[in-house]
Enzyme design. Sequence first.
Site, PDB file in Angstrom:
ATOM      1  CE  LYS A 172      37.123  60.585  51.185  1.00 18.17           C
ATOM      2  NZ  LYS A 172      36.540  61.188  49.983  1.00 18.17           N
ATOM      3  CE  LYS A 226      35.468  56.406  43.956  1.00 19.12           C
ATOM      4  NZ  LYS A 226      36.113  57.703  44.351  1.00 19.12           N
TER       5      LYS A 226
END
Length: 286
Positions: free
Chosen positions: A160, A228
């Site tokens: 990811k 983030k």
Amino acid sequence: MGLPMAKNLLDAGYDVVGHNRSPEPEEELEAAGGDTADTPAAVAEQTDIVVSCLPDTDAVERVVRGDDGLLDGLSEGMVYVDTSTISPLATEALAADLETLGVDMLDAPISGGEEGAIQGSLSIMVGGDAAVLDACRGVFDAMGDTVTHCGPSGAGQTTKACNQIVVAAQMVGVSEALVFAENAGADLQAVVDAISGGAAGCWTLDNRASRMIRGNFDPGFFADYQYKDLRIATDAGQAYDSPMPLTELAHELYKSMAANDMGRDDNSGVMQVIELLAGTEARIDE
């Protein structure tokens, strides 16, 4: 993200027990035919597979290790699936702790945004035991179209991070190109149409560029979340001694979005930072 995923599990015939920190999603889950529980521990006590979808590493740690957390309800033979995007290092540590309890963990971060969650078309990157994934395959198929086993615990999160590195590079590169085209006096829509069909073709050009040149930055994926995720990537890059010059730059541009109250815009809104640097806006008149 978690609510539409839970609804898709209901539609696939699974019994679903959910918990959320705010009441509205729980009410909607009950209206769709699901049940709710007062704590994460209570969810674990009533299920065989626990799926979490949370905003960051700290939230996962609290839900798992905190008071009335999952650790208080999980038991031997259960499976914990975390679809959040968090630190691969924290994931490896959590999986090791759960293993001592006889609980299997699959880190399974998702890509595809809210649209993909609603449509059940998410791309899911899975780390952990392949045999455990195979046993849970029906659950994953209810949530996503593309389910890929990426390796041992933490590998899903690493994959990811790779995804977010490439997404950010696309967003920044397309933004820079469009502002350049504007300053050079080119037809912005013609530029988008022309380069989308060549070697520059990418998801951002196909799905966001036409919106960007119209000033439409309604969120599909919040810039705050992109920021983030890039922090996760750069922190992991430091831990693994992997150079990330482009990702560090993208990280700073998304930091600027957050500092300028653009964090709830779509991640394609990073073009607004390039525009601020250029003193112009890349827009078409309609």
